[in-house]
Design an enzyme around this catalytic site. Structure first.
Site, short mmCIF file in Angstrom:
data_model
loop_
_atom_site.label_atom_id
_atom_site.label_comp_id
_atom_site.label_asym_id
_atom_site.label_seq_id
_atom_site.Cartn_x
_atom_site.Cartn_y
_atom_site.Cartn_z
CG ASP A 247 8.66 0.87 4.40
OD1 ASP A 247 8.38 1.75 3.49
OD2 ASP A 247 7.89 -0.29 4.21
C1 GLC Z 1 5.54 -0.85 1.90
C2 GLC Z 1 5.45 0.73 1.85
C3 GLC Z 1 5.03 1.35 2.98
C4 GLC Z 1 3.96 0.31 3.58
C5 GLC Z 1 4.59 -0.98 4.12
C6 GLC Z 1 3.84 -1.72 4.62
O1 GLC Z 1 6.58 -1.27 1.19
O2 GLC Z 1 6.84 1.27 1.47
O3 GLC Z 1 4.13 2.49 2.51
O4 GLC Z 1 3.28 1.01 4.59
O5 GLC Z 1 5.22 -1.40 3.09
O6 GLC Z 1 2.70 -2.48 3.87
#
Ligand code: GLC
Length: 725
Positions: A247
């Site tokens: 993430d």
């Molecule tokens: C965010 C979220 C995740 C998302 C990622 C990319 O922090 O936790 O769900 O897909 O970043 O945007």
């Protein structure tokens, strides 16, 4: 042309391999182009199909191996046409709603060059303080699993644009302590298997192409470095051959978790643990072409495995054969047919929580319409992109169109967070001339989603003041509740005649809400996540385990004896007084939640009849390859056509480990015409009766099970006995 991945791997340098294993967000077009030219493996969607093709052209024609890019975006419940939030979709108890969202999203995003969406979020959640409940399918594993399969299939099916899905966030992110986002989690191995891993297992089983690691630590181990689960369970036990992506900066945050000293060590640890692609952070290869990590610092076998997964994902998406997107086919906005699907979804997601008959509204008469959502267009919910199709009209506009014979008196009454005495007094005065008052209240989209946990999940005080002032004046009140999460409504819910929960219903929300308020659409949604009476009850969920002291009566301090107020009541009459006093309850709350999982009313009424099972007894051996057939008839006993949701629950009466009081193992949403009946059939198999004990696999124990068919209002049960062998 199909590429020989092994041969390609052999030809790639160490640096070229590392470059394939990173996705970064760069708003600057020139920087994006430069990274594509260096051979980066993936990029976030640049906001146009033209630029996607420009980036792909660089990747394919200006790099040594011509490896196309993964182009990713969070398309969580819509690209241009926004569907109800995932929690609202769960409330529909209709997988076709989730599938429509994913199919339309894949078309609108896929035709614009997106080939990877960071969706569905499949975290099971039991704590409405956590803002990300809005992105989830709620508290139940079975319901969440069914919607997971529907979305994964619809995102990835080629006729809908074929974008790779991403199961997130692996794992137990929804168990954040105190409901505070990004917080630690402590989950027993049994709970982990039974509740938190199961939706991911189901998603992997149905072919999800990627998984995203969660920000949280689990039992002291940050998920971005959790080798036992990322590799041991996900890849080795389940055979997942897709890509595990970190993430946003989740790998770098291993430093903040305190398990590594610096980011370089974090990256090495993450790869060794089973992360295949790093999202964000320091570039794995710098602008001079120097790799951040050497083969001495992270195993080249692991890196090859990660690159193989990324290249295989690109091949599965057909990117080697067709790296470019046909710009003439790019969908540029919310087409009418997509809006229709979004409105259908919205109509199916609303839940009628209470109704004293004030709904549906009469087609004539005088109605006072007040509250911050009367004129607000903020119905899209969390996790939409800035280019999403805005809501075109307000609820006031939609109601005026839907019920032209009504004399509408429209005032604000209160804002989301502020209310002045004059505005409230004005609303109270106007209510005297109204037959009914419709209050459109709730949470703006920004109060749920990521980093949006709330310690107090009541309506903002200004809005509650408006309700109480009108109730004090004797108004007949209908509340339309717009919310990203279950809210605590205890202090006002019994003062209003009807309560319709509409979540955040997306682009077509006002029209859908108006159609329900007028009765043209009969609501059929059900609660997918328990509404607590008080925040003190959280975590609270329907499939809780028994205790040794189940309560029979609740508590109340309304007329508590003074002795309770002054000193400890020593009325200990010995351990036998376990009928009421010494049982598992709160002194100051009635038993149970305000609205239970599965609750939901209709403008008509239904009766369940003729529950039948194909066998009242079976054996553990026969269940290895046989199922039990269960059927029930739903009769519409009211004056209107309507949808009923029939849920099948299983209760294991005696087992070697404590069992939930009941578990959902089937549901059907079915339309039944007034006066008609519909037969519904379910099957019960081994997995519906087995559970995770403390071992390494699900276990089926012989014994008695109660099978209950429940539509939130009527309930029928029967007994099923499983004999040994
Ligand atoms: C965010 C979220 C995740 C998302 C990622 C990319 O922090 O936790 O769900 O897909 O970043 O945007």
């Amino acid at each position: 042309m199909s590429v020989d991945i092994e041969r390609l791997l052999e030809c790639m340098t160490w640096e070229q391999k590392l470059l394939q294993l990173q996705i970064v967000w760069r708003p600057d077009g020139a920087e994006r182009a430069e990274l594509a030219r260096r051979g980066l493996g993936a990029a976030f969607w640049p906001p146009s199909v033209t630029e996607v093709n420009a980036l792909q052209r660089i990747a394919v024609e200006e790099t040594e191996h011509g490896i196309p890019l993964l182009i990713a975006l969070d398309v969580v419940h819509g690209q241009f046409t926004i569907f109800p939030t995932p929690l609202a979709q769960a409330a529909s108890f209709d997988p076709s709603v989730a599938a429509d969202d994913a199919r339309v999203s894949a078309i609108e995003a896929g035709t614009n060059g997106v080939n990877w969406t960071f969706s569905p979020m499949v975290d099971v959640v039991r704590d409405p303080r956590w803002g990300r409940v809005v992105e989830s399918f709620g508290e139940d594993v079975y319901l969440a699993s069914e919607l997971t399969v529907a979305k994964v299939d619809a995102y990835q099916r080629s006729d809908s644009g074929g974008v790779a899905s991403c199961l997130k966030h692996f794992v137990a992110y929804g168990a954040a302590e105190a409901g505070r986002d990004y917080n630690s989690t402590e989950v027993s191995p049994r709970r982990l298997r039974e509740t938190y891993l199961e939706t991911f297992r189901t998603g992997v089983e149905c072919g999800a192409m990627s998984v995203m690691a969660a920000f949280n630590s689990l039992n002291g181990h940050p998920m971005h470095a959790h080798r036992d689960l990322l590799t041991g369970v996900l890849k080795e036990e389940w055979g997942f051959d897709g890509v595990v992506v970190g993430d946003a900066d989740g790998v770098a945050q291993l430093v903040d978790h305190g398990v590594v000293a610096d980011e370089k060590a974090a990256i090495a640890l993450a790869f060794e643990s089973g992360i295949d692609m790093v999202m964000g952070g320091t570039l794995l290869v710098d602008s001079q072409g120097v790799a951040l990590l050497s083969p001495e610092e992270v195993s080249s076998r692991r890196i090859d495995d990660a690159v193989r997964r990324v290249l295989t994902l690109k091949q599965r998406l057909g990117l080697f054969e067709r790296p470019y997107t046909d710009e003439s086919a790019a969908v540029s906005g919310a087409a009418a047919e997509h809006r229709d699907l979004s409105r259908r979804a919205a109509e199916r997601c609303a839940v009628l929580l209470t109704n004293d008959g004030a709904l549906p509204l009469n087609a004539t008469g005088r109605v006072l319409l007040a509250g911050p959502f009367v004129r607000s267009r903020d119905h899209l919910g969390a996790w939409v992109q800035h280019f999403a199709e805005p809501v075109r009209e307000t609820l006031a506009d939609a109601l005026a169109r839907e019920l032209p014979g009504v004399e509408w008196d429209v005032v604000d009454g209160a804002g989301f967070f502020t209310a002045d005495d004059d505005a409230i007094a004005d609303a109270v005065e106007r209510s005297a001339a109204a037959d009914v008052v419709v209050l459109a209240l709730g949470e703006p989209s920004g109060l749920s989603g990521e980093a949006a946990s709330r310690a107090d999940i009541t309506l903002p005080e200004a809005q509650r003041r408006l309700i109480h002032a009108l109730a004090d004046a004797g108004a007949r009140i209908v509340v339309v509740l717009v919310t990203g999460r279950p809210l605590v409504v205890e202090d006002w819910v019994d003062r209003v005649g009807s309560l319709l929960c509409v979540w955040h219903l997306g682009t077509e929300a006002p029209a859908a809400i108006a159609a329900i308020l007028s009765g043209r659409v009969n609501p059929g949604g059900r609660v997918p996540m328990t509404f607590p009476r008080a925040i003190g009850q959280v975590p609270i969920h329907y499939d809780h385990e028994r205790t040794g002291r189940p309560p029979r009566i609740g508590g109340s301090l309304l007329n508590a004896p003074d002795a309770l107020a002054t000193d400890v009541v020593a009325e200990f009459t010995g351990p036998n007084n376990t009928d009421d006093r010494y049982t598992s309850k709160y002194l100051d709350l009635p038993l149970g939640p305000r609205f239970d999982f599965g609750h939901g009313l209709s403008y008509t009424s239904f009766e369940l009849e003729d529950l039948a099972v194909s066998a009242e007894a079976t054996t553990t051996n026969r269940l290895a390859d046989e199922v039990i057939l269960v059927s029930v008839t739903v009769r519409n006993t009211g004056e209107r056509d309507g949808d009923d949701v029939v849920m099948l629950f299983v209760t294991d009466e005696v087992a070697t480990v404590t069992q939930p009081v009941r578990r959902l193992r089937g549901f059907r949403r079915v339309q039944v015409a007034t006066g008609a009946s519909v037969l519904i059939e379910f099957t019960i198999g081994r997995d519906d009766l087995s559970f995770w004990a403390d071992g390494e696999a699900r276990t089926l124990e012989p014994g008695d099970f109660t099978i209950t068919l429940d539509d939130g209002t009527s309930r029928l049960s029967t007994r099923l006995t499983v004999e040994p062998a």
